[in-house]
Design an enzyme around this catalytic site. Structure first.
Site: not given
Ligand code: MRU
Length: 352
Positions: A48-50, A85, A197, A238, A248-249
């Site tokens: 995960r993570g862009a 995603r 996370q 992201d 972002n998150k």
């Protein structure tokens, strides 16, 4: 050798990922043998993570042409990977980039071309991480100078560390370089519910690297900023829209609001592959909905060492779970990119 988030073998060989769903409790690698394995790893967030999602998608394209180099199979895999995603633009960016090379490569030569392209995407991300660190570190150093040896207290949200990329991370790259250079830093790590996370990944990374840090509950940042106990916020993103709006998150926007109220600089570290010039502003960025289960449950390790997921809300209770939010460009002090520090409103122009 240091742990890697993704390992791309020699041309035509298998690809391995560090399975992040088991962290911080177990370090296990998993082989990706088909593009469907890569898609599953992205979807269930083993990676995960862009930037890492982008790198894994490129590897997925390589695995796809290894199994079947025909046009039909290649485009089917591209669609399957794109659907995993929706928010991180690096996924679409990496798939398009691979397709643009592979579509004009004869099927017999596609395996080699796909491996070379995946390796380039990984190599460029590594270089971008380092450059982001080098451009961002002086911001931390400037805050350290008047503190007379007291640490610069930096709040971060989610995980934009090496686990989210292929090298030093984005938000963490300036922090790692500052720490290496002897600049005292102390990182406040938002827990980042519902998937934690921050607590599970960022704090684990920082701890392993010897960077002083505390995990804080997601709601603590506002108070700490009011008290002057945060000097700087750095997050990842992201997707950054052309006008500089930052997606972002979930929870990032609330931290930006608190930072603005308390006069704390709010920086966002991104490789330019995360800037989407086709998205005029943040309002149209697709926000992933990850379903109620993540909110209604928590995962951790039992006293007997078993990783378990337990329900934290009463049976029958419902939940909503938007995974990302948008922070308006005017609340972002600086974008730290591999091309330098840029004003958010120039984001679109920089990539064009
Ligand atoms: O849902 P995740 O864990 O993939 O979300 C990750 C983030 O929001 C990161 O901050 C972002 O991708 C930047 S990673 C360098």
């Amino acid at each position: 050798m240091a742990l890697q988030t993704i390992e791309l073998g020699d041309i035509g060989r298998d690809i391995r990922i560090l399975d992040q769903t088991l962290l911080p409790f177990r370090i296990e690698y998993r082989e990706l043998s088909t593009w469907q394995d890569a898609a599953e790893a992205i979807k269930v967030m083993r990676v995960r993570g862009a930037p890492l999602i982008g790198a894994t998608a490129a590897c997925g394209m390589a695995l796809a042409v290894r199994s079947d180099p025909s046009d039909a199979a290649m485009f089917k895999a591209a669609d399957g990977l794109r659907e995993t995603r929706p928010t991180a633009v690096n996924l679409q960016w990496a798939v398009e980039r691979c397709l643009s090379i592979l579509a004009c490569t004869p099927p017999d030569d596609r395996i080699k071309a796909a491996w070379v392209e995946a390796a380039s995407i990984i190599g460029e991300d590594r270089a971008a991480n380092r450059a982001i660190g080098e451009f961002g570190m002086p911001l931390i150093k400037a805050l350290a100078d008047p503190l007379d040896g007291e640490p610069v207290r930096i709040l971060t949200h989610c995980n934009a560390g090496w686990l989210a990329t292929t090298h030093l991370g984005t938000a963490t790259a300036p922090i790692y370089l500052a720490h290496e250079a002897g600049v005292p830093v102390h990182v406040l790590v938002d827990e980042t519910r519902p998937r934690s996370q921050g607590a599970a990944l960022t704090a684990w990374e920082l701890e392993r690297a010897g960077v002083p840090c505390d995990v804080i509950a997601d709601n603590a940042g506002g108070l700490l900023m009011q008290r002057g106990q945060v000097h700087l916020v750095i997050t990842g993103a992201d997707r950054v829209a052309a006008n500089g709006d930052v997606c972002n998150k979930i929870g990032t926007y609330l931290k930006a609001l608190a930072a603005r109220e308390s006069g704390v600089p709010f920086c966002v570290s991104v490789p330019t592959s995360t800037i989407d010039p086709a998205m005029p502003d943040g309002s149209s960025i697709p926000i992933e909905d990850r379903g109620a289960d993540e909110v209604l449950h928590a995962t951790g390790m039992d006293l007997d060492g078993t990783i378990r997921t337990v329900r934290t809300a009463a049976e029958g209770v419902s939940a909503i779970n938007p995974a990302f939010d948008v922070t308006p460009a005017e609340m972002v002090s600086t974008l730290i990119t591999e091309r330098g520090l840029i004003k958010p409103e120039h984001a679109g122009r920089i990539v064009e």
